[in-house]
Design an enzyme around this catalytic site. Sequence first.
Site, PDB file in Angstrom:
ATOM      1  N   THR B 150      11.631 -16.775  54.196  1.00  0.00           N
ATOM      2  CA  THR B 150      12.119 -17.484  55.390  1.00  0.00           C
ATOM      3  C   THR B 150      13.068 -18.581  54.897  1.00  0.00           C
ATOM      4  O   THR B 150      14.238 -18.319  54.661  1.00  0.00           O
ATOM      5  CB  THR B 150      10.961 -18.066  56.225  1.00  0.00           C
ATOM      6  N   LYS B 172       5.693 -15.636  49.608  1.00  0.00           N
ATOM      7  CA  LYS B 172       6.727 -16.401  50.314  1.00  0.00           C
ATOM      8  C   LYS B 172       6.079 -17.696  50.810  1.00  0.00           C
ATOM      9  O   LYS B 172       4.881 -17.757  51.050  1.00  0.00           O
ATOM     10  CB  LYS B 172       7.334 -15.619  51.472  1.00  0.00           C
ATOM     11  N   THR B 183       1.645 -21.955  55.225  1.00  0.00           N
ATOM     12  CA  THR B 183       2.383 -20.679  55.432  1.00  0.00           C
ATOM     13  C   THR B 183       2.878 -20.049  54.195  1.00  0.00           C
ATOM     14  O   THR B 183       4.005 -20.194  53.775  1.00  0.00           O
ATOM     15  CB  THR B 183       3.535 -20.651  56.382  1.00  0.00           C
ATOM     16  N   GLU B 267      10.406 -26.879  50.451  1.00  0.00           N
ATOM     17  CA  GLU B 267      11.515 -27.307  51.319  1.00  0.00           C
ATOM     18  C   GLU B 267      11.984 -28.732  51.047  1.00  0.00           C
ATOM     19  O   GLU B 267      11.243 -29.688  51.229  1.00  0.00           O
ATOM     20  CB  GLU B 267      11.071 -27.260  52.786  1.00  0.00           C
ATOM     21  N   ASN B 385      13.375 -29.783  58.544  1.00  0.00           N
ATOM     22  CA  ASN B 385      12.291 -29.624  59.498  1.00  0.00           C
ATOM     23  C   ASN B 385      12.573 -30.217  60.866  1.00  0.00           C
ATOM     24  O   ASN B 385      11.813 -30.014  61.803  1.00  0.00           O
ATOM     25  CB  ASN B 385      10.993 -30.175  58.913  1.00  0.00           C
ATOM     26  N   THR B 390      16.393 -24.920  65.858  1.00  0.00           N
ATOM     27  CA  THR B 390      17.685 -24.855  66.542  1.00  0.00           C
ATOM     28  C   THR B 390      18.755 -24.208  65.670  1.00  0.00           C
ATOM     29  O   THR B 390      18.460 -23.701  64.606  1.00  0.00           O
ATOM     30  CB  THR B 390      18.123 -26.268  66.940  1.00  0.00           C
TER      31      THR B 390
END
Lengths: 390, 390
Positions: B150, B172, B183, B267, B385, B390
């Site tokens: 992702t 992942k 996740t 991230e 984040n 969007t």
Amino acid sequence: MSTTYPRGFTAAAATAGLKPSGTPDLALVVNTGRSDAIAAVYTANRCKANPVLWSERATADGRARAVVLNSGGANCYTGAFGFQTSHQTAEETAELVGTSAQDVVVCSTGLIGVGGEDFRAKILAALPGLAADLAGTPTAGQAAARAIMTTDTVPKTVALDGPGFRIGGMAKGAGMLAPALATMLVVLTTDAPLSAAQLDAALRAATATTFDRLDTDGCMSTNDTVVLLSSGEGAEGDGAAVDEAAFARALADACADLAGQLHRDAEGAHHDIAIEVAGAATEEDAVAVARAIARSNLFKAAIFGEDPNWGRVVAQVGTTDAQFDPQNIDVAINGVQVCLGSAPHADPAEVVFARRVDVRVDLHTGGAAATILTSDLTHDYVEENSAYAT
Amino acid sequence: MSTTYPRGFTAAAATAGLKPSGTPDLALVVNTGRSDAIAAVYTANRCKANPVLWSERATADGRARAVVLNSGGANCYTGAFGFQTSHQTAEETAELVGTSAQDVVVCSTGLIGVGGEDFRAKILAALPGLAADLAGTPTAGQAAARAIMTTDTVPKTVALDGPGFRIGGMAKGAGMLAPALATMLVVLTTDAPLSAAQLDAALRAATATTFDRLDTDGCMSTNDTVVLLSSGEGAEGDGAAVDEAAFARALADACADLAGQLHRDAEGAHHDIAIEVAGAATEEDAVAVARAIARSNLFKAAIFGEDPNWGRVVAQVGTTDAQFDPQNIDVAINGVQVCLGSAPHADPAEVVFARRVDVRVDLHTGGAAATILTSDLTHDYVEENSAYAT
């Protein structure tokens, strides 16, 4: 209007030179009234700062006359030397205001680890001038409120009237606001002629639903202190009894007012978020769920981006032990029911964002509710807190 | 080398059109061996995604033949329709690979709330092509690893050999990494001829000290799934027994390798932080303290700013129930003993920062230790984040 609003209190501020900015960094509040009753609530952090270790002892008997506060250094994790500094600060202050060291509360705020010889010397040198400036004026109270600011952008004060009594107060705190009162220093004063036990009951009840429900960044401070001093000069000055329930309500109002000011001045916040959890089996469940949401960085970053990401809300509900049905959770953001029965409902694009963001979660399990106040996670928060020590 | 490294496995990837980027978003791993044993660990989040609800049932008997995974939508909080989608995905996959739906694990990752009619239609339409491409080649395994990405910037795979067996795997996960596997989708394969119970014991032991100790942002996902399938084709292809302890060690190595890859790709992270807590009374205490530090936004922001702010470390120790003496905590950052006996020691300016940051806390209470891996709190984390949906 601030700590000097009730009858029987004086305050002062001074510049000891602890802050590189050269702004006032030392404050003193003295109770000159017929009573010396005090109640206090301290951080639940087990690694407490030296001033907290000192003040816990000083207030254990429910009596104190003065509160001396400094910004520009937390005097935390500074070892035995740091504790001696708090003790000596209390001794010197007591001498200057005519009481015993055991009746002086000491509060410090600023960087952890700051509290060495220079820190001590500057405070002790500034105390005589500070005490000499004590006055019962609104200006003096306001100056004290300014002197305890760290990253606060505005001083926080409160003043209100109840039947036969007044309540005043000042607070500081902008980051590290979390459960059990995180770096927050609050001095509340009243002239209500109440005993230390009565003050304690009212203070614990008030903080439990106000300061304890402000959780801007989940970080619990080592220095949090909330004190409530009574001069006993109220009830028309004759020391007659005041209604305890009326006092408790007024004190809760004063604490809610200050908590709201702290919330709106949280470090780097772009949105002031109120998370209400309703339909909970118990108030504890409601608080636990609301707090779990308030601590999700993903949720907080989404609100910064004005993204009504309700999935990050429901995901946090699932991390708690609260009673709920995973298939029956509702989420509304600023009045738009974006999630109903744990599934998408109204179009998230309908949510209109403003500085204030209201998130309402319904667990459909019982009748209890609670609200936690938090802030979004912003670039400014990262910036302020990555550069704080330098 | 990936899930196809052990004997008896095929894999494939396809583009179903779930991701706006148009990159592959569907993966399939099939066990073609003599055994169909499987072990699985799922998110501890009580609000689980539909594929998790499905897969928990599918793997309850310790048997499964296939794992079908999609990125581009979590199919979480999508109601009964979403569960039907997972069920139908399993039915169609089973038909295509010649097994029963109850032997097909379904994993989804992406945005919560995404899993409507379009999502279902795209997956079902892509399954026949996906199954037709199944191959036991390294390329096929690598393609599957890419299809489950992702916000990951690189695919994560592992392949290693043990005495008489091989282990392969893919993972992942970049955000929402937290306790109890957040996740994170991990498919591990082996040809070691072990029973489901033996696989389960090895998997639980391995995840407890690897994936469970990766806590990049404290957020627990709703979709986490780690599965371990055995084809039984190892031990020189004759299905002879392999040493269970050797397998457990090798599996832990494989999990640690993948966890390290997830950590380094977290991230928005600028620093990969390892927090080791030593001298703890119990391993639980060590984990609790390290996790509390890993979850402090103030500490994480300080590391982003390369500020060796040890006060924020000790403050977090104090929020736990672990056994320790508040006056006797040591903190070292990248080998510099900045705090000794809960007081300042070496000059924090001596700390040299690099991508990797090692924080070592000594509680001086016992002999237990544990390490939690986390990331710093950066502008990039906030950016990624706040703009994710969007």
